[in-house]
Design a protein around this motif. Structure first.
Motif, PDB file in Angstrom:
ATOM      1  N   LEU A   1       0.847  -1.193   0.000  1.00 33.49           N
ATOM      2  CA  LEU A   1       0.000   0.000   0.000  1.00 33.49           C
ATOM      3  C   LEU A   1       0.881   1.240   0.000  1.00 33.49           C
ATOM      4  CD1 LEU A   1      -2.751  -0.866   2.645  1.00 33.49           C
ATOM      5  CD2 LEU A   1      -3.037  -0.770   0.166  1.00 33.49           C
ATOM      6  N   TYR A   2       0.373   2.302  -0.585  1.00 33.64           N
ATOM      7  CA  TYR A   2       1.078   3.592  -0.572  1.00 33.64           C
ATOM      8  C   TYR A   2       0.440   4.434   0.528  1.00 33.64           C
ATOM      9  CZ  TYR A   2       3.305   2.047  -4.837  1.00 33.64           C
ATOM     10  OH  TYR A   2       4.048   1.336  -5.747  1.00 33.64           O
ATOM     11  N   GLU A   3       1.151   4.548   1.654  1.00 37.00           N
ATOM     12  CA  GLU A   3       0.550   5.133   2.845  1.00 37.00           C
ATOM     13  C   GLU A   3       0.324   6.632   2.728  1.00 37.00           C
ATOM     14  OE1 GLU A   3       2.179   3.855   6.546  1.00 37.00           O
ATOM     15  OE2 GLU A   3       1.479   1.807   6.159  1.00 37.00           O
ATOM     16  N   ASP A   4       1.005   7.293   1.794  1.00 40.31           N
ATOM     17  CA  ASP A   4       0.785   8.739   1.620  1.00 40.31           C
ATOM     18  C   ASP A   4      -0.287   9.016   0.563  1.00 40.31           C
ATOM     19  OD1 ASP A   4       2.365   7.740  -0.384  1.00 40.31           O
ATOM     20  OD2 ASP A   4       3.661   9.513  -0.535  1.00 40.31           O
ATOM     21  N   LEU A   5      -0.937   7.959   0.073  1.00 38.59           N
ATOM     22  CA  LEU A   5      -2.078   8.108  -0.832  1.00 38.59           C
ATOM     23  C   LEU A   5      -3.357   7.735  -0.089  1.00 38.59           C
ATOM     24  CD1 LEU A   5      -0.790   6.497  -4.175  1.00 38.59           C
ATOM     25  CD2 LEU A   5      -0.691   8.907  -3.475  1.00 38.59           C
ATOM     26  N   THR A   6      -4.487   8.270  -0.535  1.00 36.24           N
ATOM     27  CA  THR A   6      -5.768   7.950   0.084  1.00 36.24           C
ATOM     28  C   THR A   6      -6.233   6.555  -0.338  1.00 36.24           C
ATOM     29  OG1 THR A   6      -7.088   8.821  -1.730  1.00 36.24           O
ATOM     30  CG2 THR A   6      -6.440  10.385   0.011  1.00 36.24           C
ATOM     31  N   VAL A   7      -7.304   6.093   0.295  1.00 34.39           N
ATOM     32  CA  VAL A   7      -7.902   4.811  -0.071  1.00 34.39           C
ATOM     33  C   VAL A   7      -8.254   4.814  -1.550  1.00 34.39           C
ATOM     34  CG1 VAL A   7      -9.973   3.382   0.232  1.00 34.39           C
ATOM     35  CG2 VAL A   7      -8.767   4.293   2.244  1.00 34.39           C
ATOM     36  N   GLN A   8      -8.932   5.881  -2.012  1.00 32.43           N
ATOM     37  CA  GLN A   8      -9.338   5.964  -3.414  1.00 32.43           C
ATOM     38  C   GLN A   8      -8.132   6.007  -4.347  1.00 32.43           C
ATOM     39  OE1 GLN A   8     -12.730   6.022  -4.651  1.00 32.43           O
ATOM     40  NE2 GLN A   8     -11.471   5.439  -6.423  1.00 32.43           N
ATOM     41  N   GLU A   9      -7.099   6.753  -3.963  1.00 30.54           N
ATOM     42  CA  GLU A   9      -5.911   6.863  -4.807  1.00 30.54           C
ATOM     43  C   GLU A   9      -5.169   5.535  -4.913  1.00 30.54           C
ATOM     44  OE1 GLU A   9      -4.949  11.618  -4.059  1.00 30.54           O
ATOM     45  OE2 GLU A   9      -4.113  10.086  -2.722  1.00 30.54           O
TER      46      GLU A   9
ATOM     47  N   LEU B   1     -15.605  -1.472  -2.113  1.00 30.53           N
ATOM     48  CA  LEU B   1     -15.685  -0.554  -0.968  1.00 30.53           C
ATOM     49  C   LEU B   1     -16.837  -0.932  -0.043  1.00 30.53           C
ATOM     50  CD1 LEU B   1     -14.942   2.788  -2.830  1.00 30.53           C
ATOM     51  CD2 LEU B   1     -13.492   1.735  -1.080  1.00 30.53           C
ATOM     52  N   GLU B   2     -17.966  -1.327  -0.642  1.00 22.91           N
ATOM     53  CA  GLU B   2     -19.118  -1.742   0.177  1.00 22.91           C
ATOM     54  C   GLU B   2     -18.794  -3.032   0.926  1.00 22.91           C
ATOM     55  OE1 GLU B   2     -22.178  -4.502   1.037  1.00 22.91           O
ATOM     56  OE2 GLU B   2     -21.232  -4.625  -0.961  1.00 22.91           O
ATOM     57  N   MET B   3     -18.147  -3.962   0.239  1.00 27.29           N
ATOM     58  CA  MET B   3     -17.845  -5.262   0.828  1.00 27.29           C
ATOM     59  C   MET B   3     -16.844  -5.140   1.982  1.00 27.29           C
ATOM     60  SD  MET B   3     -16.699  -8.628  -1.318  1.00 27.29           S
ATOM     61  CE  MET B   3     -18.099  -8.507  -2.416  1.00 27.29           C
ATOM     62  N   THR B   4     -15.873  -4.248   1.842  1.00 29.00           N
ATOM     63  CA  THR B   4     -14.839  -4.088   2.863  1.00 29.00           C
ATOM     64  C   THR B   4     -15.199  -3.043   3.919  1.00 29.00           C
ATOM     65  OG1 THR B   4     -13.699  -2.478   1.435  1.00 29.00           O
ATOM     66  CG2 THR B   4     -12.978  -4.777   1.307  1.00 29.00           C
ATOM     67  N   GLY B   5     -16.300  -2.346   3.738  1.00 23.30           N
ATOM     68  CA  GLY B   5     -16.701  -1.324   4.706  1.00 23.30           C
ATOM     69  C   GLY B   5     -15.862  -0.063   4.638  1.00 23.30           C
ATOM     70  N   LEU B   6     -15.203   0.164   3.502  1.00 23.67           N
ATOM     71  CA  LEU B   6     -14.306   1.324   3.366  1.00 23.67           C
ATOM     72  C   LEU B   6     -14.958   2.508   2.648  1.00 23.67           C
ATOM     73  CD1 LEU B   6     -10.983  -0.543   2.419  1.00 23.67           C
ATOM     74  CD2 LEU B   6     -11.494   0.613   4.583  1.00 23.67           C
ATOM     75  N   THR B   7     -16.222   2.390   2.282  1.00 19.95           N
ATOM     76  CA  THR B   7     -16.889   3.473   1.549  1.00 19.95           C
ATOM     77  C   THR B   7     -16.774   4.826   2.254  1.00 19.95           C
ATOM     78  OG1 THR B   7     -18.439   1.871   0.612  1.00 19.95           O
ATOM     79  CG2 THR B   7     -19.065   4.194   0.481  1.00 19.95           C
ATOM     80  N   PRO B   8     -16.947   4.901   3.597  1.00 14.07           N
ATOM     81  CA  PRO B   8     -16.847   6.220   4.258  1.00 14.07           C
ATOM     82  C   PRO B   8     -15.424   6.755   4.365  1.00 14.07           C
ATOM     83  CG  PRO B   8     -18.070   4.615   5.602  1.00 14.07           C
ATOM     84  CD  PRO B   8     -17.346   3.852   4.544  1.00 14.07           C
TER      85      PRO B   8
ATOM     86  N   GLN C   1      -5.503  -4.104   5.866  1.00 17.53           N
ATOM     87  CA  GLN C   1      -5.589  -5.423   5.248  1.00 17.53           C
ATOM     88  C   GLN C   1      -6.774  -5.496   4.286  1.00 17.53           C
ATOM     89  OE1 GLN C   1      -2.522  -6.346   5.761  1.00 17.53           O
ATOM     90  NE2 GLN C   1      -3.095  -8.470   6.158  1.00 17.53           N
ATOM     91  N   LYS C   2      -7.884  -4.883   4.670  1.00 18.62           N
ATOM     92  CA  LYS C   2      -9.056  -4.900   3.793  1.00 18.62           C
ATOM     93  C   LYS C   2      -8.816  -4.045   2.551  1.00 18.62           C
ATOM     94  CE  LYS C   2     -11.999  -4.173   7.293  1.00 18.62           C
ATOM     95  NZ  LYS C   2     -13.259  -3.984   8.035  1.00 18.62           N
ATOM     96  N   LEU C   3      -8.094  -2.939   2.715  1.00 21.75           N
ATOM     97  CA  LEU C   3      -7.751  -2.141   1.539  1.00 21.75           C
ATOM     98  C   LEU C   3      -6.794  -2.910   0.634  1.00 21.75           C
ATOM     99  CD1 LEU C   3      -7.745   0.403  -0.174  1.00 21.75           C
ATOM    100  CD2 LEU C   3      -6.003   1.382   1.355  1.00 21.75           C
ATOM    101  N   GLY C   4      -5.837  -3.620   1.231  1.00 25.15           N
ATOM    102  CA  GLY C   4      -4.925  -4.451   0.442  1.00 25.15           C
ATOM    103  C   GLY C   4      -5.680  -5.492  -0.362  1.00 25.15           C
ATOM    104  N   LEU C   5      -6.686  -6.102   0.260  1.00 27.99           N
ATOM    105  CA  LEU C   5      -7.493  -7.090  -0.441  1.00 27.99           C
ATOM    106  C   LEU C   5      -8.274  -6.438  -1.582  1.00 27.99           C
ATOM    107  CD1 LEU C   5      -8.563  -9.986  -0.641  1.00 27.99           C
ATOM    108  CD2 LEU C   5     -10.334  -9.361   1.022  1.00 27.99           C
TER     109      LEU C   5
ATOM    110  N   ARG D   1      -9.429   9.065   3.191  1.00 22.74           N
ATOM    111  CA  ARG D   1      -8.441   8.945   4.279  1.00 22.74           C
ATOM    112  C   ARG D   1      -7.132   8.376   3.742  1.00 22.74           C
ATOM    113  NH1 ARG D   1     -10.048   6.234   9.975  1.00 22.74           N
ATOM    114  NH2 ARG D   1     -11.467   8.038   9.857  1.00 22.74           N
ATOM    115  N   LEU D   2      -6.008   8.891   4.231  1.00 19.65           N
ATOM    116  CA  LEU D   2      -4.703   8.358   3.852  1.00 19.65           C
ATOM    117  C   LEU D   2      -4.571   6.918   4.339  1.00 19.65           C
ATOM    118  CD1 LEU D   2      -2.301  11.350   4.667  1.00 19.65           C
ATOM    119  CD2 LEU D   2      -3.119  10.628   2.417  1.00 19.65           C
ATOM    120  N   ALA D   3      -3.992   6.059   3.511  1.00 18.23           N
ATOM    121  CA  ALA D   3      -3.820   4.657   3.893  1.00 18.23           C
ATOM    122  C   ALA D   3      -3.001   4.526   5.172  1.00 18.23           C
ATOM    123  CB  ALA D   3      -3.162   3.880   2.760  1.00 18.23           C
ATOM    124  N   GLY D   4      -2.029   5.415   5.356  1.00 20.00           N
ATOM    125  CA  GLY D   4      -1.193   5.377   6.551  1.00 20.00           C
ATOM    126  C   GLY D   4      -1.956   5.688   7.826  1.00 20.00           C
TER     127      GLY D   4
END
Length: 583
Positions: free
Chosen positions: A94-102, A126-133, A148-152, A137-140
């Protein structure tokens, strides 16, 4: 449709490290993973699981055997295979200085996903992992479970024919693990995704349709979880001891007995695997304690297979002598750590909220909580690595606010990611850390010899640290932390990603240290390890939810005999429903 997504026959792979003997990572391995199913690959550290995953991806070549993935010969068409699968390694990038969307956009760009495909795929992931909201947010800034869910999600920006997951839940709390496995099961059911996963959690492997057991590069067994459980049929029992006999002491005594294959605390009792159904350990005969039959689990079969395979080569960690069994209750001993109204803030964010507790000399004290709960911040304040914003904190009788350096002299610390120097040998690492602790040359040589013997590192003295399996890295980190004989030992998720056999050995070492008067503070995401603790403290969102002995907490929750995974989830979910007011 093909019935098998992976067909491996006679796969062998040997590595030739410089100045070290050859390492046979895989030897004549056969594996078939069925299409549209979850298949688990389990085994101890250094078993060859990651090597096999990398061979499947075409990232390296086998020395012998044939390997077909989605019907393609990996040796002949590695790029074509890579185009059909997705791989999430242990350290996903993951690129921690990028957002979830990026991050999602970046991986979509790498795989050439069109804008039209992204819109539908991203929304579903995003719906499946609960990351939609949290798309902005920055990955870091995400918790470990959310990372882990973003990685998946990034791994699945395209729809692969095969998903490879190398220990995807290592270092993740039980709530996040449950959510991640719900996602995997949903993908298999709704998209007929084929998944091969390696895991150190036997309860996760039990959720798969087929399980393969690998050890020292060789396949020991394969079958459904139910089929493998039959290996332990009639040999699994539960033992209840009086409160005066610590569960971890009873476990250590049982493991010394030649008629015991395995013993581990579960649900306020010790679960025992005997060599034969009729065998009765000596300590049970001595005290007149009864063993009650229990249904076998996959972990029981796993331990039996490892012991059968390694009986001639593995050196057992010594147990405690019989006189150490009836130990003094640590809560009657002097206080080694005291925290009163402890607060830690980062700007407007309150990481730890007005927390108070004591830890007694020789106590094993567990700091537990979901990812992002504040336990790591609390842990770092106790170690003197992070100052408290307010409140009082003393360690080994020293006020951390006034004399942090003096307090650190009494502390040993094992970090989650093992603060070892990878390019140095085992012996060189110990010399380096001994120098930091200010030991004289004579003291240092004596202590290095002692800790290498205690942690069975003598034969590995000339091995470079970065080439050691995870279990040996853990032992080396423990040995380094104990060189100066600290009064208090801090362990930050020391068993993360480590197999059950290595964890048994680790806890026998902790049992010995505690019996010798060393105070142990440990954070862990293996909730079954809370059974070893004299007391546990569970936090969430910076607040202390519960503090007490494991059995006291079960009683308060009306969950007699429940395992600590169930207890932990119940506490956190109840507290969140009440607004984190505690139980």
């Amino acid at each position: 449709m093909r019935t098998a997504v992976i067909e491996a026959a006679g796969i062998s792979k040997t590595f030739y490290p410089k100045k070290l003997p050859p390492v046979a990572a895989l030897q004549d391995v056969n594996l078939i993973a069925r299409t549209g199913q979850l298949t688990a690959l389990i085994g101890p550290d250094g078993a060859g699981k990651t090597t096999f995953m990398r061979l499947l991806c075409g990232l390296m070549k086998a020395d012998a055997g044939t390997l077909h993935v989605v019907g393609l010969d990996v040796a002949e068409r590695p790029q074509a295979v890579q185009d059909e699968l997705s791989y999430m390694p242990q350290k996903f990038g993951l690129y921690e200085d990028l957002t979830v969307q990026e991050n999602l956009d970046l991986y979509a760009d790498l795989h050439g996903i069109t804008a039209a495909q992204r819109q539908e795929r991203f929304a579903r992931l995003l719906e499946m992992t609960g990351l939609t909201p949290f798309t902005g947010r920055l990955a870091g800034k995400l918790s470990g479970g959310m990372k882990q869910k973003l990685g998946l999600a990034c791994t699945l920006v395209r729809s692969p024919k095969l998903l490879l997951l190398d220990e995807p839940t290592a270092g993740v709390d039980p709530l996040s693990r449950r959510e991640l496995w719900e996602i995997l099961q949903r993908l298999v059911q709704e998209e007929h995704l084929s998944v091969l996963v390696s895991t150190a959690y036997m309860e996760e492997a039990s959720l798969c349709q087929d399980v393969y057991v690998l050890n020292r590069g060789r396949m020991l067994a394969a079958g459904t979880p139910e089929h493998l459980c039959r290996l332990a049929e009639g040999r699994c029992f539960s033992v209840l001891s009086p409160a005066s006999f610590s569960l971890r002491i009873l476990q250590s005594e049982l493991l010394r007995d030649p008629c015991v294959t395995d013993a581990v605390p579960v649900g306020g009792r010790v679960r025992v695997i005997t060599t034969t159904p009729a065998a009765v350990p000596a300590i049970l005969k001595e005290h007149g304690w009864k063993k009650e039959p229990v249904a076998p689990r996959l972990e029981d079969a796993f331990m039996i297979l490892l012991h059968q395979d390694a009986a001639q080569e593995r050196q057992a960690v010594p147990g405690l002598s019989r006189t150490d069994g009836l130990i003094v209750d640590p809560l009657t001993q002097p206080v080694d750590i005291e925290a009163r109204d402890l607060v830690r803030t980062f700007g407007d964010f309150v990481a730890v909220r007005h927390t108070s507790f004591q830890v007694h000399r020789g106590e094993v004290f567990g700091l537990l909580g979901p990812n992002g709960a504040g336990k790591t911040t609390t842990f770092r304040m106790l170690c003197g690595l992070l100052p408290a914003t307010s409140g009082y904190l003393s360690v080994a009788g020293v006020n951390l606010r006034k004399a942090r350096t003096q307090a650190r002299a009494n502390i040993g610390y094992v970090a989650q990611k093992f603060s070892l120097y990878g390019s140095l040998t085992v012996y060189e690492n110990l010399r380096f850390f001994g120098g930091i602790y200010g030991l004289t040359r004579r003291q240092l040589e004596r202590r290095i010899t002692a800790v290498m013997e205690e942690f069975q590192l003598t034969e590995k003295a000339d091995y470079v640290a970065e080439r050691l399996p995870g279990g040996y890295k853990q032992r080396l980190s423990m040995a380094a932390a104990l060189l100066h004989k600290p009064k208090i030992l801090f362990l930050d998720e020391p068993t993360s990603g480590i197999d059950p056999l290595a964890r048994r050995q680790f806890w026998q070492q902790i049992t010995r240290l505690s019996a010798q008067g060393t105070t142990i503070i440990i954070t862990t995401h293996f909730m079954d390890e809370a059974e070893y603790c004299d007391r546990i403290m569970i936090q969430d969102k910076g607040a202390l939810l519960v503090l007490g002995r494991p059995d006291e907490i079960r009683e308060k929750l009306h969950l007699p005999g429940a395992d600590m995974n169930a207890v932990f989830i119940a506490i956190v979910e109840q507290a969140r429903q009440k607004g984190n007011e505690g139980i």
